[in-house]
Design an enzyme around this catalytic site. Structure first.
Site, PDB file in Angstrom:
ATOM      1  CG  ASN A   1     -32.728   1.420  10.705  1.00 26.59           C
ATOM      2  OD1 ASN A   1     -32.302   0.275  10.856  1.00 26.59           O
ATOM      3  ND2 ASN A   1     -32.941   2.247  11.716  1.00 26.59           N
TER       4      ASN A   1
ATOM      5  CB  CYS B   1      -0.900  -0.027   1.223  1.00 27.42           C
ATOM      6  SG  CYS B   1      -1.976   1.388   1.315  1.00 27.42           S
TER       7      CYS B   1
ATOM      8  CB  THR C   1     -29.073  -3.350   7.476  1.00 31.28           C
ATOM      9  OG1 THR C   1     -28.633  -2.496   8.527  1.00 31.28           O
ATOM     10  CG2 THR C   1     -29.841  -2.537   6.469  1.00 31.28           C
TER      11      THR C   1
END
EC number: 1.11.1.-
Lengths: 564, 790
Positions: free
Chosen positions: A460, A202, A470
């Site tokens: 939600n 990275c 969820t």
């Protein structure tokens, strides 16, 4: 005689000191402090520019040419930093003034840099991401905190700010790990961060922390490779490697080797600090790739001095094999019909409903449950992207770690049987937390909070639907990641994963978590096509936290075993 | 046989016997539970579920409940409980969320009775009703508690904690309908079994998960909770709000807590991480466990008292795969190993210490130590038979008092109050402080101040001292020159060593010299007698043994005749007066001219780099002319400060440190300075010299000290209208919605210095009020009060 000589020397030293640009004044929350700091910066820069110009015009001697090049390089660095400030500083006054200075410099005939790329993320269109300056009060406070602590507002922060609640906890933890009380010296912390990020090639994180490492007084020689770092850090290389790719192989012998290495040995507290840092940066590398974070403006590849018309071929695009510009045109939503992806969301929601309802009725047998876990585990091995993008990191990050060939190998694929890790026997809440908090006070609390927020975060919503629970989906994602690491929840039916996560999503998860360097924009685009970018970032948060917890669990279990 | 320490208790005809013993299990245990008859124990874990009979000498495996070909997750137990009414009834909580009941009365091999699969997540705890035969309660990770009637196939009622995972559920032993549940977010809830819609009461008990709770077997409202925050808390639930009665801080997270039968204040705890021991605490003595069982090699996961009325048997299961029976008699008692000792100085030099009684008793028989003990005033013995550790940790308190008068500290208070530490030029400060010291009869100190003034402020005198020192250093073969100052500065009565005596003599000689200003004469004397050893004068009392003889050791001796006059031929040092008296340059030159000096100088290590007498000469002249940098003395001054501090006069050390400021600060390490400062501040505060102490804090340059008066300073402000405390930040009172602290003159909010009249409590901006009161004597608010500004 002597005196005058001395005086001269002193003057020179003074002058040099004066030319040293100090950015820390800008981090102040007090606008007048910032203003004075900026004023001095402006003067220095203008002086340098002036100087450079006059040198250019008058002398043509070769020896001066070298020093000239150096000072130009220096000035360019300053200008790049200014550019970063002009774009990313949370304080309006600094942004404007930086812009102003840059303009002035340009008028003096010096080429000024311009930002490259398309905002903080290559995957997410810049217009979707919050612009600095248009944030609300809460976000501004977060930005200011982050800026005050680091002197910059990095792209990770700008992407994470989709979820300010999490970001706050994340920044707090990171700040504590890097800058507050802890058993490890500051430069060690950044170096460990570099080691960890380098494991996943990275370059973004490596670049950031190379700067920080030098800033806190680290020895530049260490940056030539792990073999130039102290033996103590070299010893950590093995743990870093195993932790990053196959954490289930960590045994108490690994720990013992680190703790009993005579003069190079680690103390338990240092080790826990190091382990937390390693896991933090492994997972942060996942986030960086998973969200396609672009290089920082002031780092290599974040800006260019070339005029915009020359080409739109940018360094950052080559670095990870993502030709983002082209790709964006190709794989824009047009390629997938809207109704198609709309159907996807509907199907997912229907499945969730179905699972919720039928769970009580149909009860799978024990063997069935066990085999479902095994199946999921096995299947996760074959979930892999077919496209192999070969990336060549801009900075040679590979020198920060050894054994480049060591990578993720699927859990229990290779002959030897590794026993399943049962969460009910060793979990973060009961065991990991206590151990971390005992050896590295307060960090256990911070990480615990972070896990908690990441796991429970919900608005939600799902794509265009509101008021959706969820939790089932989030749990499936979380447990799927743990499953890839061989961690099993007794009380989870792994059949749910298969129902809720489709193949392209699994490919993405698996790539981000296990081999983040191979993530491409195509992968990012092809899962959950109808979902918002903020939701995809949310998924990434789940991924990195689940990954961090999995790594931590294995490492901490080994430490616990060593201790008993 | 004797070692086995048999214990038998008569309990309603039942006699429990046994010894400390353990048996190996095949797998780690997660929980244990005891049968009503105290003769059997059930052990449950991920891969173990067995019943053992507790016999006198050993555990005997009686039954393995884990039957069937394939191990099912239903058998992976997180918890197990044995019904306290029915010997045949057991319940287990499985990690996959199933609650299973077992009937030992079933004839078949498989004793499994019922299966409840209502929880979605791991069930952490199951609990039978203490008196009702068919009621079972479970608490799960999914945040729900369910109550089952064993005669029915599914749950009777479901309780939603509305928060996170349930970690423990316990029926109250006394209240038929009540049960308590603990949660991962630190909450404890109280429920009525008949009302599943909402809990009766909820409060936050711990920071982080509450792992366990236990109702007191006798005290109706007492609930003990243990959490990840390493605390055990005892709550009184009978009051309107749950009240924390006791709190025990342990060293690791608390996994289980169990009240000890028949001992009202005792409870046993074990931890789930790091710490493997089981502790029994007396909640009234929360710092040291009453007993400790150290048998296990890995964390203890389950504890149970063997019989509800027998306090001496504790059973435990552990991750190290052993089941243990602990006998209270065999427990190790940390108290025995503890040293109940304490030592404290009183303000006036009194000393008190408490020590283990046995130690003190033995010692008091001996002849007291001559040095420290002077007047033991009383010897107190405190023993309360009601105390939990009586006899074990009793200690004796001794107090020594200093003879009356001798320890008077009035000089300290006076000095502290009268010293000037800042705000004037250095010379003035030194003079002032010297004067103060002299007036208080502390001549050494006064002299030190004078010397400091000379060193740092009067250039004319600097070089002479310096020269002397350099020379002295040279010939003293590396002995620390600084002692000369130390000796001189020592205050009488501060130490009891012989060194003090010497210094006393020295001091006296010093003062005498000062007074008589006989310097030059003595100097001349010396020059003849000293011979080659010119500089020894500064080593007085430090090396030469003869000096002890020279000087009267007894401090009681008043002013003996000046020894330096009597014994000049002993190379007795007389030089130090040079420091104090304004000796002329001619003297200096005399000295430098002396051949002996130069000769010595040549082969000596000296502060002044010299190669020959000539160079010495020139340097000394040069120094004299151009003034020595005060830096030169800093080493000396630092040593002087250290000396004072060591002698206990930290006041002097700190005062000089403050007055000299930058001049010496860098030469003394940060920590020492901090130490001095804190000691001095502590002393000042004990004498209630708050103002002085605050001044010292303010003037200190040490980071750690100067933040002392910035920390934990809270200003409580009440609203000036409704007299309620202003809880929120800002300038508006929550209750009466008016701006507090308005300026009575300009009617704006005061956000800075607020001055108000103590008579009518009206006030405002300092400037405004001052201005107002210049012109009027009445309160600006118009209340008619005659305010005064002083």
């Amino acid at each position: 005689m002597l005196k005058s000589e001395e005086c001269k020397e002193k003057l020179i030293v003074m002058a040099e000191g004066e030319n040293e640009v100090r950015w820390d004044g800008l981090c102040s929350r007090d606008s007048t402090t910032r203003e004075t700091a900026l004023e001095t910066i402006m003067q220095i820069i203008l002086r340098k520019t002036e100087c450079l110009r006059s040198v250019k015009e008058t002398t043509h001697r070769p020896p001066d040419e070298v020093s000239n090049a150096i000072s130009l390089d220096e000035l360019n660095k300053l200008l790049a930093h200014l550019l970063m400030l002009a774009k990313r500083c949370p304080f309006k006054d600094v942004r404007e003034k930086s812009e102003f200075i840059l303009k002035n410099v340009q008028e003096l005939g010096i080429r000024i840099p311009r930002p490259l790329g398309h905002g903080p993320s290559r995957f997410i269109p810049e217009k979707e991401i919050l612009q600095v300056g248009s944030e609300d009060a809460q976000m501004h406070a977060l930005f200011a905190d982050s800026f005050a602590a680091l002197g910059r507002l990095d792209n990770i922060t700008l992407v994470m700010v989709f979820h300010p609640q999490y970001l706050e906890s994340f920044l707090k933890t990171q700040h504590y790990l890097l800058q507050m009380d802890g058993p490890l010296p500051l430069h060690y912390r950044h170096y460990i961060g570099i080691m960890a990020a380098a494991r996943h090639q990275c370059s973004y994180l490596v670049n950031l922390h190379v700067n920080d490492f030098l800033h806190v007084g680290g020895d530049p020689k260490w940056l030539n490779g792990l073999e130039n770092a102290p033996q103590k850090l070299q010893n950590l290389g093995e743990l870093n490697k195993v932790l990053a790719h196959r954490p289930w192989l960590i045994t108490k012998e690994h720990i013992e080797r680190l703790l009993k290495a005579e003069e190079h040995s680690w103390s338990l507290a240092e080790l826990v600090h190091a382990v937390v840092l390693l896991t933090h940066y492994h997972s942060l590398a996942s986030f960086t790739f998973g969200c396609g974070i672009s290089p920082e403006i002031h780092c290599d590849g974040g800006h260019t001095f070339r005029p915009p018309s020359v080409s739109n071929y940018c360094i950052c695009d080559i670095t990870n094999g993502n030709h983002s510009v082209d790709e964006m045109q190709v794989s824009s939503p047009g390629s997938v019909s809207v109704s198609d992806s709309f159907f996807e969301v509907e199907a997912l929601m229907a499945k969730m409903r179905q699972l919720q309802e039928c769970r009580d009725e149909e009860e799978a047998s024990q063997e069935e449950m066990a085999s479902r876990f095994e199946m999921e585990k096995r299947e996760s091995m074959f979930v892999f992207s077919s496209d192999d993008d070969e990336g060549t990191p801009a900075r040679d990050v590979s020198r920060h770690f050894e054994d480049t060939s060591y990578g993720y190998k699927d859990f229990s694929r290779h002959g030897m049987h590794v026993p399943t890790f049962r969460v009910q026997d060793y979990c973060w809440e009961d065991h990991g937390y206590s151990l971390v908090n005992r050896l590295y006070p307060d960090v256990g609390q911070l990480i615990d909070e972070k896990f908690h927020i990441a796991y429970n975060l919900t608005y939600n919503t799902m794509a265009m639907h509101k008021d959706v629970d969820t939790s089932m989906l989030r749990r499936a994602i979380w447990n799927y990641i743990h499953c890839m690491f061989g961690i099993r929840y007794d009380d989870y039916d792994y059949g749910e994963i298969n129902q809720l996560l489709d193949r392209s999503f699994k490919v993405y998860i698996k790539t981000v978590v296990c081999t983040p360097e191979k993530v491409t924009k195509r992968m990012y685009d092809s899962f959950w096509r109808q979902f918002k970018h903020s939701e995809k970032v949310h998924v990434n948060l789940l991924l990195i936290e689940a990954r961090m917890q999995a790594e931590l669990l294995y490492a901490l279990r080994a430490i616990t075993r060593y201790m008993t | 046989m004797e070692k086995m320490s048999r214990v038998s208790t008569a309990l309603g005809g039942n006699a429990l016997t046994g010894r400390t013993m353990h048996c190996h299990l095949d797998a780690p245990a997660n929980a244990i539970s005891v049968c009503r008859d105290a003769a059997q124990v059930v052990v449950a874990g991920r891969s173990i579920f067995k019943i053992f009979a507790i016999e006198e000498e050993q555990f005997v495996e009686k039954l393995n409940l884990r039957v069937g070909r394939k191990p099912s997750l239903n058998l992976s137990c997180a918890d197990v409980v044995w019904h306290q009414m029915d010997e045949n009834l057991l319940a287990t909580a499985a990690t996959n969320g199933v609650v299973v009941t077992w009937n030992l009365g079933r004839p078949s091999r498989n004793k499994q009775d019922q299966l409840f699969t209502e929880h979605k997540r791991t069930v952490n705890k199951v609990c039978f009703h203490p008196t009702e035969a068919h009621v079972l309660l479970s608490g799960s990770q999914d945040g729900f508690m369910k109550c089952f009637d064993l005669r029915r196939k599914d749950s009777v009622s479901t309780f939603s904690g509305q928060s996170e995972s349930v970690r423990d559920v316990q029926f109250s032993i006394r209240d038929y309908f009540t049960f308590a549940s603990t949660f991962e977010n630190g909450n404890v809830q109280l429920w009525d079994i008949r009302r599943p819609d909402r809990c009766e009461r909820m409060f936050t008990a711990h920071n982080g998960p509450v792992f366990c709770c236990d109702w007191h077997p006798e005290d109706r409202g007492w609930l003990a909770t243990g959490g990840r925050d390493k605390m055990v808390k005892v709550w009184d639930m009978t009051t309107h709000r749950a009240k924390e009665m006791h709190c025990v801080q342990t060293i690791a997270s608390v996994a289980r807590v169990k009240w000890r039968p028949e001992c009202r204040h005792h409870l046993a705890t074990c931890s789930m991480m790091v710490d493997h021991n089981i502790y029994v605490w007396d909640v009234r003595r929360p710092f040291v466990p009453a007993a400790m069982f150290e048998e296990h090699r890995d964390v203890t996961t389950g504890i149970a008292w063997r019989h509800p009325h027998d306090p001496s048997f504790l059973l435990s299961g552990s991750k190290d795969s052993t089941l243990c029976q602990h006998l209270f008699r065999d427990a190790s008692q940390p108290v025995e190993r503890a040293n109940p000792e304490g030592l404290c100085y009183g303000l006036f030099g009194d000393l008190a210490f408490a020590a283990k009684e046995s130690l003190v008793a033995a010692e008091s028989g001996r002849k007291p130590y001559t040095g420290d003990r002077r007047h033991p005033i009383f010897f107190k013995r405190k023993l309360d038979p009601a105390e939990p550790f009586s006899g074990l940790a009793s200690s004796a308190l001794n107090v020594f008092e200093i003879e009356p008068g001798g320890g008077s500290m009035s000089w300290f208070v006076d000095t502290a109050e009268r010293y000037a530490l800042a705000g004037r030029p250095l010379a003035e400060l030194c003079d002032h402080n010297a004067k103060v010291a002299r007036e208080l009869g502390r001549n050494q100190v006064a002299q030190t101040w004078t010397m400091l003034r000379i060193i740092y402020c009067s250039p004319g005198l600097v070089p002479s001292t310096n020269l002397n020192h350099s020379v002295g250093k040279g010939s003293s073969c590396g002995l620390p020159l600084m002692n000369s100052f130390n000796l001189k500065d020592m205050a009488p009565g501060l130490g009891s060593e012989t060194r003090l005596d010497r210094s006393k003599g020295d001091t006296r000689s010093d003062t005498v010299l000062l007074d008589s200003s006989a310097t030059l004469i003595t100097n001349e004397d010396n020059e003849e007698t000293e011979g080659s050893d010119v500089p020894t004068d500064y080593l007085l009392g430090d090396v030469e043994g003869e000096e002890d003889e020279l000087y009267p050791l007894d401090p009681e001796h008043a002013h003996p005749e000046e020894p330096e006059y009597v014994l000049p031929q002993e190379a007795f040092p007389l030089r130090h007066e040079i420091v104090d008296t304004p000796s002329g340059p001619e003297h200096l030159q005399d000295k430098a001219d002396s051949p002996h000096v130069s000769g010595n100088e040549a082969d000596a290590v000296s502060l002044v780099p010299v190669d020959s007498s000539f160079s010495l000469l020139s340097i000394s002249h040069a120094l004299y002319d151009s003034r020595l940098p005060p830096d030169f003395f800093s080493v000396l001054v630092c040593d002087m400060l250290r000396f004072y501090a060591e002698q206990g006069d930290v006041q002097m050390a700190v005062s000089v440190l403050i007055v000299l400021g930058e001049r010496v600060r860098k030469d003394i390490d940060e920590q020492t300075q901090e130490h001095w400062y804190t000691s001095y501040i502590d002393l000042l505060q004990r004498f209630r010299l708050w103002n002085v102490s605050n001044e010292v804090v303010k003037l200190s340059t040490s980071q750690a000290v100067s933040c002392l008066n910035q920390a934990s300073t809270t200003l409580h402000v009440n609203c000036s209208h409704c007299k309620r405390p202003m809880s929120s930040r800002g300038w508006v009172c929550d209750r009466c919605h008016r701006c507090a602290s308005m300026c009575a003159v300009c009617h704006h909010v005061v956000k800075g210095l607020f001055v108000w009249c103590q008579g009518c409590s009206h006030g405002g901006h300092l400037q405004h009020i001052m201005k107002w009161l210049e012109g009027s004597s009445q309160c600006p608010a118009g209340c008619g009060h005659l305010c005064e500004y002083s």
